[in-house]
Each structure stands twice: as C-alpha cells, then as structure tokens.
Design an enzyme around this catalytic site. Sequence first.
Site, PDB file in Angstrom:
ATOM      1  N   ARG A  55       0.819  -1.210   0.000  1.00  0.00           N
ATOM      2  CA  ARG A  55       0.000   0.000   0.000  1.00  0.00           C
ATOM      3  C   ARG A  55       0.853   1.261   0.000  1.00  0.00           C
ATOM      4  NH1 ARG A  55      -1.677   0.517   4.423  1.00  0.00           N
ATOM      5  NH2 ARG A  55      -1.134  -1.543   5.205  1.00  0.00           N
ATOM      6  N   LYS A 197      -9.003  -2.149   0.497  1.00  0.00           N
ATOM      7  CA  LYS A 197      -8.822  -1.324   1.682  1.00  0.00           C
ATOM      8  C   LYS A 197      -9.651  -0.036   1.575  1.00  0.00           C
ATOM      9  CE  LYS A 197      -6.057  -3.796   4.271  1.00  0.00           C
ATOM     10  NZ  LYS A 197      -6.649  -4.689   5.283  1.00  0.00           N
ATOM     11  N   HIS A 216     -10.404  -4.402  11.957  1.00  0.00           N
ATOM     12  CA  HIS A 216      -9.352  -4.976  11.130  1.00  0.00           C
ATOM     13  C   HIS A 216      -8.954  -6.294  11.789  1.00  0.00           C
ATOM     14  CE1 HIS A 216      -5.204  -4.578   9.007  1.00  0.00           C
ATOM     15  NE2 HIS A 216      -6.103  -5.088   8.201  1.00  0.00           N
ATOM     16  N   SER A 234      -1.283  -5.444   9.265  1.00  0.00           N
ATOM     17  CA  SER A 234      -0.797  -6.270   8.159  1.00  0.00           C
ATOM     18  C   SER A 234       0.424  -7.103   8.568  1.00  0.00           C
ATOM     19  CB  SER A 234      -0.418  -5.330   7.021  1.00  0.00           C
ATOM     20  OG  SER A 234      -0.161  -6.064   5.886  1.00  0.00           O
ATOM     21  N   LYS A 238      -3.300 -12.595  10.836  1.00  0.00           N
ATOM     22  CA  LYS A 238      -4.763 -12.749  10.777  1.00  0.00           C
ATOM     23  C   LYS A 238      -5.150 -13.872   9.801  1.00  0.00           C
ATOM     24  CE  LYS A 238      -5.608  -8.487   9.428  1.00  0.00           C
ATOM     25  NZ  LYS A 238      -4.214  -8.029   9.357  1.00  0.00           N
ATOM     26  N   THR A 239      -4.591 -13.796   8.594  1.00  0.00           N
ATOM     27  CA  THR A 239      -4.965 -14.783   7.568  1.00  0.00           C
ATOM     28  C   THR A 239      -4.455 -16.169   7.955  1.00  0.00           C
ATOM     29  OG1 THR A 239      -4.776 -13.036   5.914  1.00  0.00           O
ATOM     30  CG2 THR A 239      -4.834 -15.301   5.096  1.00  0.00           C
ATOM     31  N   ASP A 253      -9.791 -10.747   7.200  1.00  0.00           N
ATOM     32  CA  ASP A 253      -9.200  -9.403   7.292  1.00  0.00           C
ATOM     33  C   ASP A 253     -10.099  -8.287   7.822  1.00  0.00           C
ATOM     34  OD1 ASP A 253      -6.869  -7.817   6.853  1.00  0.00           O
ATOM     35  OD2 ASP A 253      -7.799  -6.971   5.078  1.00  0.00           O
ATOM     36  N   ARG A 319       1.401 -12.091  -2.874  1.00  0.00           N
ATOM     37  CA  ARG A 319       0.062 -12.339  -2.334  1.00  0.00           C
ATOM     38  C   ARG A 319      -0.718 -13.339  -3.156  1.00  0.00           C
ATOM     39  NH1 ARG A 319      -2.166  -9.279   2.193  1.00  0.00           N
ATOM     40  NH2 ARG A 319      -0.740  -7.554   2.519  1.00  0.00           N
TER      41      ARG A 319
HETATM   42  N1  ADP Z   1       3.843 -17.262  14.669  1.00  0.00           N
HETATM   43  C1  ADP Z   1       3.300 -16.837  13.533  1.00  0.00           C
HETATM   44  N2  ADP Z   1       1.981 -16.609  13.479  1.00  0.00           N
HETATM   45  C2  ADP Z   1       1.427 -16.143  12.333  1.00  0.00           C
HETATM   46  N3  ADP Z   1       2.114 -15.926  11.188  1.00  0.00           N
HETATM   47  C3  ADP Z   1       3.432 -16.153  11.189  1.00  0.00           C
HETATM   48  C4  ADP Z   1       4.080 -16.616  12.363  1.00  0.00           C
HETATM   49  N4  ADP Z   1       5.378 -16.773  12.062  1.00  0.00           N
HETATM   50  C5  ADP Z   1       5.534 -16.414  10.783  1.00  0.00           C
HETATM   51  N5  ADP Z   1       4.369 -16.049  10.232  1.00  0.00           N
HETATM   52  C6  ADP Z   1       4.217 -15.564   8.831  1.00  0.00           C
HETATM   53  O1  ADP Z   1       3.795 -14.211   8.914  1.00  0.00           O
HETATM   54  C7  ADP Z   1       2.891 -13.905   7.881  1.00  0.00           C
HETATM   55  C8  ADP Z   1       1.563 -13.485   8.456  1.00  0.00           C
HETATM   56  O2  ADP Z   1       0.816 -12.960   7.404  1.00  0.00           O
HETATM   57  P1  ADP Z   1      -0.745 -12.905   7.362  1.00  0.00           P
HETATM   58  O3  ADP Z   1      -1.338 -14.077   8.053  1.00  0.00           O
HETATM   59  O4  ADP Z   1      -1.137 -12.666   5.945  1.00  0.00           O
HETATM   60  O5  ADP Z   1      -1.000 -11.588   8.201  1.00  0.00           O
HETATM   61  P2  ADP Z   1      -2.235 -10.614   8.139  1.00  0.00           P
HETATM   62  O6  ADP Z   1      -3.405 -11.392   7.603  1.00  0.00           O
HETATM   63  O7  ADP Z   1      -2.418 -10.183   9.558  1.00  0.00           O
HETATM   64  O8  ADP Z   1      -1.839  -9.485   7.245  1.00  0.00           O
HETATM   65  C9  ADP Z   1       2.734 -15.166   7.036  1.00  0.00           C
HETATM   66  O9  ADP Z   1       3.642 -15.062   5.970  1.00  0.00           O
HETATM   67  C10 ADP Z   1       3.150 -16.268   8.011  1.00  0.00           C
HETATM   68  O10 ADP Z   1       3.687 -17.395   7.349  1.00  0.00           O
HETATM   69  C1  PEP Z   2      -4.214  -5.987   2.182  1.00  0.00           C
HETATM   70  C2  PEP Z   2      -3.690  -5.527   3.270  1.00  0.00           C
HETATM   71  O1  PEP Z   2      -4.010  -6.029   4.497  1.00  0.00           O
HETATM   72  P1  PEP Z   2      -3.413  -7.303   5.208  1.00  0.00           P
HETATM   73  O2  PEP Z   2      -1.943  -7.248   4.970  1.00  0.00           O
HETATM   74  O3  PEP Z   2      -3.798  -7.162   6.624  1.00  0.00           O
HETATM   75  O4  PEP Z   2      -3.996  -8.498   4.492  1.00  0.00           O
HETATM   76  C3  PEP Z   2      -2.775  -4.396   3.233  1.00  0.00           C
HETATM   77  O5  PEP Z   2      -2.410  -3.947   4.332  1.00  0.00           O
HETATM   78  O6  PEP Z   2      -2.421  -3.931   2.157  1.00  0.00           O
END
Ligand code: ADP
Ligand code: PEP
Length: 532
Positions: A55, A197, A216, A234, A238-239, A253, A319
């Site tokens: 972003r 977003k 969020h 981010s 979460k995912t 998200d 992504r």
């Molecule tokens: N302990 C952990 N818990 C969650 N994610 C982790 C951890 N260690 C490493 N990661 C990595 O961190 C990233 C978390 O990203 P994501 O789940 O997409 O975050 P968000 O959805 O909050 O943006 C992933 O690439 C995941 O593999």
């Molecule tokens: C898509 C986004 O959110 P997140 O990384 O939490 O998935 C972002 O921050 O650009």
Amino acid sequence: MTLALTFPEIAIKNGGTLHENLDTAQLVEMAIQRSEGQMSEHGALVVETGKHTGRSAQDKFIVRDVITKDDVWWGASNKPMTGESFAALRDDFFKHLATLDDAFVQDLFGGSQAEHRVGVRVVTELAWHSHFVRTMLVRPTPDELAHFKADYTIIDLPSFRADPERHGCRSETVIAIDFMQRLILIGGTGYAGEMKKAVFTILNFVLPQQNVMPMHCSANIGAEGDTAIFFGLSGTGKTTLSADASRTLIGDDEHGWSDTAVFNFEGGCYAKVIRLSADAEPEIYATTRRFGTILENVVLDPETRSLDLDDASLAENSRGAYPIHFIPNASADNMGPVPKNIIMLTADAFGVLPPIAKLTPEQAMYHFLSGYTAKVAGTELGVTEPEATFSTCFGAPFMPRHPSVYGNLLRKRIANGGVDCWLVNTGWTGGQYGTGSRMPIKVTRALLNAALSGKLKQTEFRKDPVFGFDVPVVVEGVDPRILDPRATWASASDYDQAARGLADRFRRNFTQFVAHVDESIRAAAPPGVFGA
Ligand SMILES: Nc1ncnc2c1ncn2[C@@H]1O[C@H](COP(=O)(O)OP(=O)(O)O)[C@@H](O)[C@H]1O
Ligand SMILES: C=C(OP(=O)(O)O)C(=O)O
C-alpha cells in the site's frame, strides 16, 4: 448526499467496451489475452505489479471541506484534500478513462450482513484488477444484481499519473476518498489491495453510525459455535491463524460486530504467500494451485510455469487472492455469532512480549488503542524490514474516524460480558529482530487452541512486572521456556532494558489518548517496573 455515479458518466474511448460484471473465467481469459498475467501450471493467474507491491499509505487522502471537521480523524493516516483538488482529480480521471479502449465494471457488496452492507461499483482499467475485486468483495446473487444500487463508486486507474501541484497530493500515486460524492479515485498504483482497503475505509466510516463495530481482524468459529476474532495490523497473522482445519472460517481481514453477529466485509481472502509452507499453512498453500486464485508478484518459471514461492525478487509482499470457499470449512454466509474470544495479534520486533498473555477488559482497550506491532517488510511502500509502530485499532491507515469511536464501541461490546481477551506475539522470540527468530507458527497455534478451548484461562498465570498482564506459566504441548521471553534471551539484563524501552514507548504513544479515556484505562498502562 449525492448518489454514487451512474453509468452514463463513465465514458471510455468512442466505440470502446465497458465490460460489465464478467465472471472469473471471462476475466482470467481477458487478463491473459491482454498479457496482464500468465497462468501457472496449476491454473492460478500470476501477475506483477511493478514497484507497487504494497500500500501507498502516504498517498491516501480524504476530501476535507465537504464533511464536518469532527467526522474525520486527521491523524497521520488521513491527509486532507481540498474539494477543489478533488474536482480537478475527478476531471482528469474521467479524461483518462476516455482514452481507454475498454474498462471493467463490477457491482459488488462490502459487507455480508444485508442490513449493514454497501453496494460498490468498481470501475477498473485492468481485467485482473476486476477479477481481484470480484474475488475479494461479496458477489451479489443474480437477483441482487438485477436490483443492484451502487452506494459508492471506485475508479481504479493504474496508468493514471497524478500531478501533486494540480491534485494536492504527494506523488504520482493517489488514493482519494470523497465521502459526500461517494467516490473513490485510485491512480498510479498497481497494488490491487488498495481497492479492498478503500471499501474497508468506507465501512469504517459508515458503520459506527449504525452501532456496528468495524474491525481490522480475521474471524473463525469453533465446534461449540464460539466465535474468535483476531485483530492485527498487516503481517501479524490474521490470515494464517484464522485458516485452521478445526474451525470454520468467517473471514481473514475485515469484519463488523453488530448486535447479532460477526460478519465478514468480504467474500475472499488475501494471503501473504512468500515462503508459504505446505506444512504450516496447508489450506492456504492449496489455494495457490487452483484456477480462480490470483498470485501477485510470485515468480513463475517461464518454461514449466511452476511457482517459486520462496523467491522474493519481485516482492516480499507476494500475495494470493482467492474466494473464501477455497478454504475448506469456510462459513457459507460469511457470518458467525458474537465473539467469545478476542485475540490481539502483535508482531513484536523487539522480541520482549510473551507469546500469549491474558488481558483484562481495561488492558484490552489500552492495547486496542495503542495497536503496538511491527510493520512487516513490503506491506507498505518503503518498509524493508520490521519496524516498530503503534497503529491504533491495529489498522490506523484504514480508520477515518477518531480511534476513540472504535475504542468505545469495543468497550461497550466487551462490557456486555462473556468475552475473554488475549494478546498474542507472533513476532520475535529469543532476542529482537536480527538476533532472535520469528515465533514458530506451531507454537502460536497451540497457544491459541488452548485459549480458545477455554483451558488456558484455568491454568496458572504470573503477572508480568513490565507490562502488567497475566502470562501463563505452563501450557500443554508448549516448551515452557518460550512462555517467558526473558528466559529466551542470551542476556537477561539486555532483555530488561529492551522491555522497559518498549514500556516507555507505550506510555509515550498513549499520551494522545489520555484525554479520551477514563482512569481505569489509563491505569492499564505497562507499569514497567522490572529490575527498576
Ligand atoms: N507465529 C506466527 N503466526 C502467524 N504468522 C506467522 C508466524 N510466524 C511467521 N508467520 C508468517 O507471517 C505472515 C503473516 O501474514 P498474514 O497471516 O497474511 O498476516 P495478516 O493477515 O495479519 O496481514 C505469514 O507469511 C506467516 O507465514
Ligand atoms: C491488504 C492488506 O491487508 P493485510 O496485509 O492485513 O492483508 C494491506 O495492508 O495492504
């Protein structure tokens, strides 16, 4: 208020085509035909976004003069744009549209709970952006489409170049929202995440007036119908953590917490796929090998069309976008009951927070307003390594109203009772970033399982002297040493210094909220007394 734009206003080059509501197969075909992307050996569409692999947080503006001043929180994340600049930008967007041979239109919803959703018409220059937004938002049924009414319009033109002088922005990239015209203009960026977003920002503006808490967070439901929500900026997990075979996924998200439900704003997920492990994240890994998934900035072997998820040469923030039903056991209606557990995820780059702590309602409010975490490399332009930050509500860039608006909604909801709150460090352990290592996903999952099953709150806790929250001493299946971060550091005195430094940062950051909260929340600040 002015209604959203209607079709006749969207004019493209004479004789050009406006492709309306094409489906996945049509959009993938067009994207490939137009060389916007290639298909991987397993059928995912692989695209590149050039320099925009995250972003452009500094390029986001809200039109200032047409809304009452108090409606918008003019913190660092929301920069004001004058109505005059926006008018010029809007004119130039329409002129640019008129030079295009064709454009794509999708009519979609933001929000799965019918009474709280908005209709969004998204006009895009690129076929794959149309595919992206259709994948990510809530797709109307044929009947809903027949009666569709757009409340907001987004125009997304990656090839547009903004002029900072004329448009009152900072660079050639611009994301500008006018809540009165209900128009969002996104130009000069190929990062598809800006569109989703932008819808999030709209709902964060609209829903508090409907007494819905926009969040969020990701969300899932346990076997007992117990919903858990996972707040996090981010890259905090979460995912990753919400995709769990033993629980039903609501979304990864953005959600609303209404009087009756937790509902997803979206109909798709947007996972980080860099170094994605089939073992640690099997459900997400499987989506990378399917037709319908879009992979942004993943490296593809031109001969074999096989993916290299470990190659960060195009982007650290690579992504995968896929419809939510690609995750097995996803909720059919993107909704669940009101939550039993609230998890606040923080990727602590200092490596001083414990992997899990239990929060009182007051501490939960304190940590929600603080939003401490690290920005993870690539998620925002210019961030190349983890950077400590306080992002209020765990999503400052998307919150147009004052944080206390969201904080008070959370407080009311927690006060209704029956909710346990936890702080989970998915960041570093054994030392700060550079010395320590990232918390193993398996450890985080084991601790979450214990918390969500209700077992963890029955165990023994110690009070953390620096941060003031309760930390479990023993958790089945987890090495007890990792529960106490001080014990994981090579030097306890280095730990003490780093921990006190973070506690100080908390207190300094919170000064901006002191006037907005009562004494009980102020008293939930880290005492920071360890070794003092
Ligand atoms: N302990 C952990 N818990 C969650 N994610 C982790 C951890 N260690 C490493 N990661 C990595 O961190 C990233 C978390 O990203 P994501 O789940 O997409 O975050 P968000 O959805 O909050 O943006 C992933 O690439 C995941 O593999
Ligand atoms: C898509 C986004 O959110 P997140 O990384 O939490 O998935 C972002 O921050 O650009």
